[in-house]
Design an enzyme around this catalytic site. Structure first.
Site, PDB file in Angstrom:
ATOM      1  N   CYS A 150       0.820  -1.216   0.000  1.00 41.12           N
ATOM      2  CA  CYS A 150       0.000   0.000   0.000  1.00 41.12           C
ATOM      3  C   CYS A 150       0.852   1.264   0.000  1.00 41.12           C
ATOM      4  O   CYS A 150       0.322   2.366  -0.089  1.00 41.12           O
ATOM      5  CB  CYS A 150      -0.961  -0.002   1.182  1.00 41.12           C
ATOM      6  SG  CYS A 150      -0.133  -0.201   2.758  1.00 41.12           S
ATOM      7  N   CYS A 157      -1.849  -3.203   8.506  1.00 41.66           N
ATOM      8  CA  CYS A 157      -1.426  -1.956   9.164  1.00 41.66           C
ATOM      9  C   CYS A 157      -0.960  -2.238  10.587  1.00 41.66           C
ATOM     10  O   CYS A 157      -0.026  -1.606  11.078  1.00 41.66           O
ATOM     11  CB  CYS A 157      -2.580  -0.955   9.208  1.00 41.66           C
ATOM     12  SG  CYS A 157      -3.176  -0.486   7.579  1.00 41.66           S
TER      13      CYS A 157
END
Lengths: 181, 132
Positions: free
Chosen positions: B37, B106
């Site tokens: 990402c 994340c």
């Protein structure tokens, strides 16, 4: 896997290589798309129609993969058995990450005015230069076939992905400035 | 996709954003990035003589979940020993922030960042001993 399934390169009659001539690719893509165009199957059986739709999807997917320098590199690495785990493959190279943070800070500090646009332009040139450097190194690594070269190619590809994100964000900033002027 | 209230809270009011002098001997710096990402995270800890984390700072360039994961982590590690901090698992962060499966990476990034910061701090201690 189905024995008739060709790899993306073979589908377009191209050698497996990171160097792809985009004109040839686009040309072969258009030719192949014509062979599976729905108009050709207007009077065909349901089964033939279904196969042609699948084939069209495969051609599209292959084209999108080979057209993108990032997706193409990943595809070649995967063909050679290199594994990717998007959840866990984190980059920890401190020098590279330091540079990434500096570049992102520089982008965040760009003022939204004429001068900002100039600064942004030179930042984008800087990023573009790094992208070219990484891409040419990647091409060289992918032409070798040692495990070490493949591992380095994977890490190089990851760096390109960060640069790609940075380029997208720089474009967003450019748009913001253009809209505010 | 909707963020949980906890993610939004950390995103809008991030705790402990900032930086420390990475050359200080009592500061450990961890940097990690997720190529999928493009998120980049820097996490720093200040450790006292008793081996307790006194302060923590972070800077994250990324999505709301990545910012929230690192913000939450800096709150958690303060007051913890290095051993306690290194036991924090990404699944605890993901659970606390109610991260959806696509955003679990994340929390992995945050776990890797604190591990990297601890190992950076420890490697400095060894250099010091060698040169002493």
């Amino acid at each position: 896997m189905n024995t008739t399934t060709q790899n993306h390169f073979a589908l377009f009659g191209l050698p497996v290589s990171y160097e792809v001539d985009l004109n040839t690719l686009s040309e072969h893509y258009r030719e192949l798309q014509r062979t599976v165009h729905p108009d050709k199957f207007a009077n065909a059986s349901n089964q033939e129609r279904r196969i042609s739709v699948q084939k069209a999807a495969q051609i599209n997917e292959a084209f999108q993969t080979l057209k993108s320098p990032i997706r193409r590199a990943r595809y070649i690495l995967e063909m050679r058995g290199v594994e990717f785990d998007d959840q866990r493959d984190n980059t920890v190279d401190p020098m590279f990450l330091m540079e990434q943070i500096e570049l992102r800070e520089a982008l965040a500090e760009i003022p939204k005015n004429d001068q900002g646009l100039m600064k942004l332009g030179s930042l984008q040139d800087d990023i573009q230069q790094k992208v070219q450097q990484l891409t040419s190194e990647l091409g060289e690594l992918l032409s070798e076939d040692s495990d070490e070269a493949m591992n380095r190619a994977k890490s190089n590809l990851h760096k390109l992905q960060f640069m790609d994100k940075l380029q997208q964000e720089a474009e967003n900033v450019e748009e913001d400035i253009a809209n505010s002027l | 996709m909707a963020y949980s209230d906890k993610v939004i809270d950390h995103y809008e009011n991030p705790r402990n954003v900032g930086s420390m002098d990475k050359d200080e001997l009592n500061v450990g710096t961890g940097m990690v990035g997720a190529p999928a990402c493009g998120d980049v995270m820097r996490l720093q800890i200040k450790v006292n003589d008793a081996g307790v984390i006194e302060d923590a700072k972070f800077k994250t360039y990324g999505c709301g979940s990545a910012i929230a994961s690192s913000s939450l982590l800096t709150e958690w590690v303060k007051g913890k020993t290095l051993d306690e901090a290194s036991e924090i698992k990404n699944s605890q962060i993901a659970e606390e922030l109610e991260l959806p499966p696509v955003k679990v990476h994340c929390s992995v990034l945050a776990e890797d960042a604190i591990k990297a910061a601890i190992s950076d701090y420890k490697s400095k201690g060894q250099d010091q001993k060698k040169s002493a």
